[in-house]
Write a protein that holds these residues in place. Structure first.
Motif, mmCIF file in Angstrom:
data_model
loop_
_atom_site.group_PDB
_atom_site.id
_atom_site.type_symbol
_atom_site.label_atom_id
_atom_site.label_comp_id
_atom_site.label_asym_id
_atom_site.label_seq_id
_atom_site.Cartn_x
_atom_site.Cartn_y
_atom_site.Cartn_z
ATOM 1 N N UNK A 112 0.854 -1.189 0.000
ATOM 2 C CA UNK A 112 0.000 0.000 0.000
ATOM 3 C C UNK A 112 0.888 1.236 0.000
ATOM 4 N N UNK A 113 0.460 2.270 -0.693
ATOM 5 C CA UNK A 113 1.283 3.467 -0.819
ATOM 6 C C UNK A 113 0.427 4.710 -1.014
ATOM 7 N N UNK A 114 0.926 5.821 -0.513
ATOM 8 C CA UNK A 114 0.295 7.111 -0.737
ATOM 9 C C UNK A 114 0.697 7.671 -2.106
ATOM 10 N N UNK A 146 -5.123 6.482 7.536
ATOM 11 C CA UNK A 146 -6.483 5.967 7.736
ATOM 12 C C UNK A 146 -6.441 4.447 7.588
ATOM 13 N N UNK A 147 -7.043 3.721 8.509
ATOM 14 C CA UNK A 147 -6.965 2.257 8.460
ATOM 15 C C UNK A 147 -7.639 1.636 7.239
ATOM 16 N N UNK A 148 -8.506 2.399 6.560
ATOM 17 C CA UNK A 148 -9.166 1.849 5.369
ATOM 18 C C UNK A 148 -8.159 1.309 4.365
ATOM 19 N N UNK A 149 -7.034 1.991 4.226
ATOM 20 C CA UNK A 149 -6.045 1.633 3.212
ATOM 21 C C UNK A 149 -5.526 0.210 3.433
ATOM 22 N N UNK A 150 -5.133 -0.079 4.659
ATOM 23 C CA UNK A 150 -4.600 -1.416 4.932
ATOM 24 C C UNK A 150 -5.720 -2.448 5.085
ATOM 25 N N UNK A 154 -6.019 -6.034 3.237
ATOM 26 C CA UNK A 154 -6.179 -7.287 3.980
ATOM 27 C C UNK A 154 -7.434 -8.033 3.524
ATOM 28 N N UNK A 155 -8.465 -7.284 3.172
ATOM 29 C CA UNK A 155 -9.675 -7.906 2.673
ATOM 30 C C UNK A 155 -9.438 -8.613 1.351
ATOM 31 N N UNK A 156 -8.628 -8.010 0.490
ATOM 32 C CA UNK A 156 -8.330 -8.594 -0.819
ATOM 33 C C UNK A 156 -7.581 -9.919 -0.659
ATOM 34 N N UNK A 178 -1.239 0.204 13.640
ATOM 35 C CA UNK A 178 -1.811 0.234 14.982
ATOM 36 C C UNK A 178 -3.307 0.523 14.926
ATOM 37 N N UNK A 179 -3.714 1.445 14.071
ATOM 38 C CA UNK A 179 -5.135 1.793 13.971
ATOM 39 C C UNK A 179 -5.960 0.645 13.384
ATOM 40 N N UNK A 180 -5.319 -0.166 12.556
ATOM 41 C CA UNK A 180 -6.030 -1.290 11.930
ATOM 42 C C UNK A 180 -5.983 -2.560 12.781
ATOM 43 N N UNK A 181 -5.080 -2.604 13.768
ATOM 44 C CA UNK A 181 -4.997 -3.771 14.642
ATOM 45 C C UNK A 181 -3.999 -4.822 14.202
ATOM 46 N N UNK A 182 -3.019 -4.428 13.365
ATOM 47 C CA UNK A 182 -1.980 -5.372 12.952
ATOM 48 C C UNK A 182 -0.745 -5.214 13.834
ATOM 49 N N UNK A 183 0.176 -6.145 13.723
ATOM 50 C CA UNK A 183 1.516 -5.935 14.257
ATOM 51 C C UNK A 183 2.201 -4.914 13.361
ATOM 52 N N UNK A 184 3.232 -4.269 13.866
ATOM 53 C CA UNK A 184 3.923 -3.245 13.083
ATOM 54 C C UNK A 184 5.428 -3.441 13.115
#
Length: 222
Positions: A112-114, A146-150, A154-156, A178-184
């Motif tokens: 994922x990238x900006x 924004x957690x939507x990106x990751x 993850x959904x894909x 962190x906002x999405x609930x993954x390890x970092x």
């Protein structure tokens, strides 16, 4: 200790050398901004994309068309600078081996990238073959942090956040995970120092992705 079933990578500064001059970008954007709104509000703390959105929203309050014109001009400038920087960019030597190795070992991957997709594909034309999901800013409504990106990535690849790892070279990447609930995991291959990265307390730290893969294997995460 949970096994990591998938890894979402940032691109610029993580898998490829960071060649975009963000200071110069902000300088050029402000020059455009002053032609529309002078004096500009004090928003130097905002990244370029968010800064453009903020100024466009300010302009749109009184004149929606003016806000759209400003936004369009700025986005064209950003894209042109990204593509030009990509022409001089290159992958880190470990990028291909890591992505191919993870595929072969059954670890799910995403990027994922900006950045815009055109710039990424200038450096890595076969990006979509090397990972299970590639999402640039063009593919989401809300870019990281924004957690939507990751979460969309993850959904894909059909992976729960708690079984995933977000890897990046910037504070934004760690915040996203962190906002999405993954390890970092933070890697010091961008412009952030080890000390700055430590402040946001990632779960893992390494000098680069190659060292990180070794740390994960030695700790039994794969």
């Amino acid at each position: 200790m949970k096994k990591i079933e998938g890894i979402i990578f940032d691109f610029d500064g993580t898998l490829a050398e960071l060649t975009i001059d963000f200071n110069e970008m902000k300088k050029r954007l402000k020059a455009i901004g002053k032609a529309f709104l002078d004096p500009l509000p004090e928003t130097d703390n905002l990244p370029a994309l968010e800064w453009v959105d903020h100024i466009a929203a300010c302009l749109a309050t009184d004149d929606p068309d003016l806000g759209k014109e400003f936004h369009t001009r700025c986005r064209f400038l950003i894209i042109s600078m990204e593509i030009e920087a990509a022409k001089h960019g290159k992958l880190f030597p470990f990028t291909y081996p890591i992505l191919c190795g993870l595929q072969q070992s059954g670890i799910k991957t995403g990027i994922i990238t900006r950045n815009t997709s055109v710039a990424v594909k200038t450096i890595l034309p076969d990006v979509e073959k090397l990972c299970g999901c590639f999402l640039s800013r063009d593919d989401v409504d809300n870019v990281k942090p924004h957690p939507e990106h990751i979460l969309k990535a993850l959904g894909v690849i059909n992976l729960c956040p708690e079984n995933a790892l977000m890897v990046g070279d910037h504070l934004i990447d760690i915040e996203t995970g962190k906002r999405a609930g993954t390890l970092t995991a933070a890697v010091a291959t961008g412009r952030m120092s080890f000390e700055d990265l430590k402040k946001v307390k990632p779960d893992f730290m390494a000098k680069d992705c190659q060292e990180l893969m070794g740390i994960l294997k030695e700790s039994g995460r794969f």
